[in-house]
Design an enzyme around this catalytic site. Structure first.
Site, PDB file in Angstrom:
ATOM      1  N   LEU A  33       0.811  -1.225   0.000  1.00 52.70           N
ATOM      2  CA  LEU A  33       0.000   0.000   0.000  1.00 52.70           C
ATOM      3  C   LEU A  33       0.842   1.272   0.000  1.00 52.70           C
ATOM      4  O   LEU A  33       1.936   1.322   0.568  1.00 52.70           O
ATOM      5  CB  LEU A  33      -0.917  -0.002   1.234  1.00 52.70           C
ATOM      6  N   HIS A  37      -3.578   4.302  -2.406  1.00 58.70           N
ATOM      7  CA  HIS A  37      -4.552   3.410  -1.773  1.00 58.70           C
ATOM      8  C   HIS A  37      -5.182   4.084  -0.555  1.00 58.70           C
ATOM      9  O   HIS A  37      -6.384   4.024  -0.344  1.00 58.70           O
ATOM     10  CB  HIS A  37      -3.860   2.128  -1.287  1.00 58.70           C
ATOM     11  N   LYS A 149      -6.098   6.556 -11.425  1.00 55.98           N
ATOM     12  CA  LYS A 149      -4.795   6.073 -11.893  1.00 55.98           C
ATOM     13  C   LYS A 149      -4.978   4.937 -12.906  1.00 55.98           C
ATOM     14  O   LYS A 149      -4.307   4.880 -13.917  1.00 55.98           O
ATOM     15  CB  LYS A 149      -3.983   5.614 -10.677  1.00 55.98           C
ATOM     16  N   ASP A 150      -5.903   4.007 -12.565  1.00 55.94           N
ATOM     17  CA  ASP A 150      -6.224   2.915 -13.479  1.00 55.94           C
ATOM     18  C   ASP A 150      -7.552   3.258 -14.154  1.00 55.94           C
ATOM     19  O   ASP A 150      -8.583   2.642 -13.886  1.00 55.94           O
ATOM     20  CB  ASP A 150      -6.326   1.606 -12.702  1.00 55.94           C
ATOM     21  N   MET A 184       1.784   7.618  -7.933  1.00 48.01           N
ATOM     22  CA  MET A 184       2.153   6.536  -7.006  1.00 48.01           C
ATOM     23  C   MET A 184       1.686   5.197  -7.556  1.00 48.01           C
ATOM     24  O   MET A 184       0.600   5.101  -8.127  1.00 48.01           O
ATOM     25  CB  MET A 184       1.518   6.786  -5.644  1.00 48.01           C
ATOM     26  N   SER A 186       2.492   0.706  -6.783  1.00 51.59           N
ATOM     27  CA  SER A 186       3.281  -0.330  -6.104  1.00 51.59           C
ATOM     28  C   SER A 186       4.462  -0.728  -6.977  1.00 51.59           C
ATOM     29  O   SER A 186       5.513  -1.122  -6.474  1.00 51.59           O
ATOM     30  CB  SER A 186       2.411  -1.560  -5.825  1.00 51.59           C
TER      31      SER A 186
HETATM   32  P1  AMP Z   1      -3.781  -1.810  -6.945  1.00 52.32           P
HETATM   33  O1  AMP Z   1      -3.341  -2.240  -5.600  1.00 52.32           O
HETATM   34  O2  AMP Z   1      -2.687  -1.313  -7.819  1.00 52.32           O
HETATM   35  O3  AMP Z   1      -4.676  -2.827  -7.621  1.00 52.32           O
HETATM   36  O4  AMP Z   1      -4.716  -0.530  -6.723  1.00 52.32           O
HETATM   37  C1  AMP Z   1      -5.853  -0.592  -5.898  1.00 52.32           C
HETATM   38  C2  AMP Z   1      -6.665   0.654  -6.111  1.00 52.32           C
HETATM   39  O5  AMP Z   1      -5.891   1.799  -5.773  1.00 52.32           O
HETATM   40  C3  AMP Z   1      -7.117   0.828  -7.566  1.00 52.32           C
HETATM   41  O6  AMP Z   1      -8.446   1.314  -7.596  1.00 52.32           O
HETATM   42  C4  AMP Z   1      -6.143   1.840  -8.078  1.00 52.32           C
HETATM   43  O7  AMP Z   1      -6.633   2.610  -9.156  1.00 52.32           O
HETATM   44  C5  AMP Z   1      -5.939   2.713  -6.853  1.00 52.32           C
HETATM   45  N1  AMP Z   1      -4.677   3.458  -6.973  1.00 52.32           N
HETATM   46  C6  AMP Z   1      -3.446   2.961  -7.279  1.00 52.32           C
HETATM   47  N2  AMP Z   1      -2.532   3.950  -7.379  1.00 52.32           N
HETATM   48  C7  AMP Z   1      -3.202   5.100  -7.143  1.00 52.32           C
HETATM   49  C8  AMP Z   1      -2.814   6.487  -7.121  1.00 52.32           C
HETATM   50  N3  AMP Z   1      -1.560   6.865  -7.350  1.00 52.32           N
HETATM   51  N4  AMP Z   1      -3.765   7.402  -6.850  1.00 52.32           N
HETATM   52  C9  AMP Z   1      -5.053   7.012  -6.619  1.00 52.32           C
HETATM   53  N5  AMP Z   1      -5.471   5.737  -6.622  1.00 52.32           N
HETATM   54  C10 AMP Z   1      -4.570   4.786  -6.886  1.00 52.32           C
END
Ligand code: AMP
Length: 281
Positions: A33, A37, A149-150, A184, A186
């Site tokens: 995280l 997140h 972001k996604d 940001m 991971s």
């Molecule tokens: P992930 O763990 O990469 O699957 O991301 C989980 C959630 O966090 C998804 O809805 C992503 O779009 C969101 N997320 C990831 N990076 C960011 C960021 N830099 N800013 C805002 N939301 C993010």
């Protein structure tokens, strides 16, 4: 905060929470995280009585040559951050809980999954849609939070929820960036310090797109050309795509009129980074 690995005990607590008339805000994640997140979690904390976060690196959304095995995992650190953020329930299942032997049902959202990241990651969004439906069915949230972001992912989840009459509200939250503008992620952990510097060109190119738009440019080709020029493709940096698309159907537009998504994916060394911005509307 209660953490669950198994579905059955989690569902019991979810049902008890629902019986008390509490609203559930849900943030699905793959862990490792960061503040992106946590921004979704803070929003859920403000909106809902009970905040549920899932941590699951979903094998169904990784291609055979992608980074499933080496995707960064740090559950101990994640649990500490979630506790400090006032999360009520964490769901961190093992793979077999969600994909038992003989699992065979997948969700395909159709056209929205073919362009942008879908073009170079075949099957990725089928895996995303499938895991999100499964998690929604287990957690039964009133609201679920996704990051811009996604962007393609968030837009197709909204479409899926609409098409399948699912009773959950989807909120899309802004992109959280490092001080120097890098979105940001991971996956930023993979970057060497040299690559980290090169990665700044993604946001810089998006800033230049915003700038051109502000000055009156509406021709997508010219915007894309300018962006391409700002991302030096040498020493292992390679643009996967830069596209200017309608925010709803994700189809490329020649001229920007309504709300428009400018999105890009760039491989910096072995790491594929994505970023985007919204123009107009
Ligand atoms: P992930 O763990 O990469 O699957 O991301 C989980 C959630 O966090 C998804 O809805 C992503 O779009 C969101 N997320 C990831 N990076 C960011 C960021 N830099 N800013 C805002 N939301 C993010």
């Amino acid at each position: 905060m209660r953490a669950y690995k198994g579905i059955r005990s989690l569902v019991k607590e979810i049902e008890a929470t629902k019986r008390q008339g509490k609203t559930i805000g849900f943030v699905p994640t793959m862990g490792c995280l960061h503040d992106g997140h946590l921004s979704l979690i803070r929003k859920a904390r403000r909106d809902a009585d009970c905040v549920v976060v899932s941590i699951f690196v979903n094998p169904a959304q990784f291609g055979p040559n992608e980074d499933l095995k080496k995707y960064p995992r740090d559950i101990k650190r994640d649990l500490g951050l979630l506790r400090a953020s006032g999360v009520d329930i964490v769901f961190a299942p093992g793979i077999k809980s969600l994909y038992p032997d003989k699992f065979s049902t997948y969700v395909d959202v159709g056209d929205l999954t073919s362009g942008l990241c879908g073009a170079s990651r075949p099957g990725h969004f089928r895996g995303v849609a499938t895991i999100v439906v499964k998690l929604f069915n287990i957690i039964k949230p009133g609201i679920a939070y996704f990051g811009q972001k996604d962007a393609q992912q968030a837009i197709l989840i909204k479409k899926m929820v609409h098409d399948l009459n699912m009773d959950v509200k989807i909120k899309i939250m802004p992109i959280i960036r490092e001080k120097d503008g890098l979105a940001m992620s991971s996956r930023n952990k993979y970057l060497s310090s040299q690559e980290r510097k090169k990665a700044l060109s993604l946001n810089r190119s998006l800033e230049s797109a915003k700038d051109l738009y502000k000055k009156g440019e509406r021709d997508s080709y010219k915007i894309i050309k300018k962006m391409q020029g700002m991302i030096p493709q040498n020493n292992g940096t390679k643009i996967d795509y830069i596209d200017v698309v309608d925010i709803e159907d994700l189809k490329s537009v020649k001229r920007i009129s309504g709300k428009t998504l400018v999105a890009l994916a760039v491989k910096v060394g072995k790491t594929r980074l994505i970023d985007n911005t919204i123009l107009g509307g």
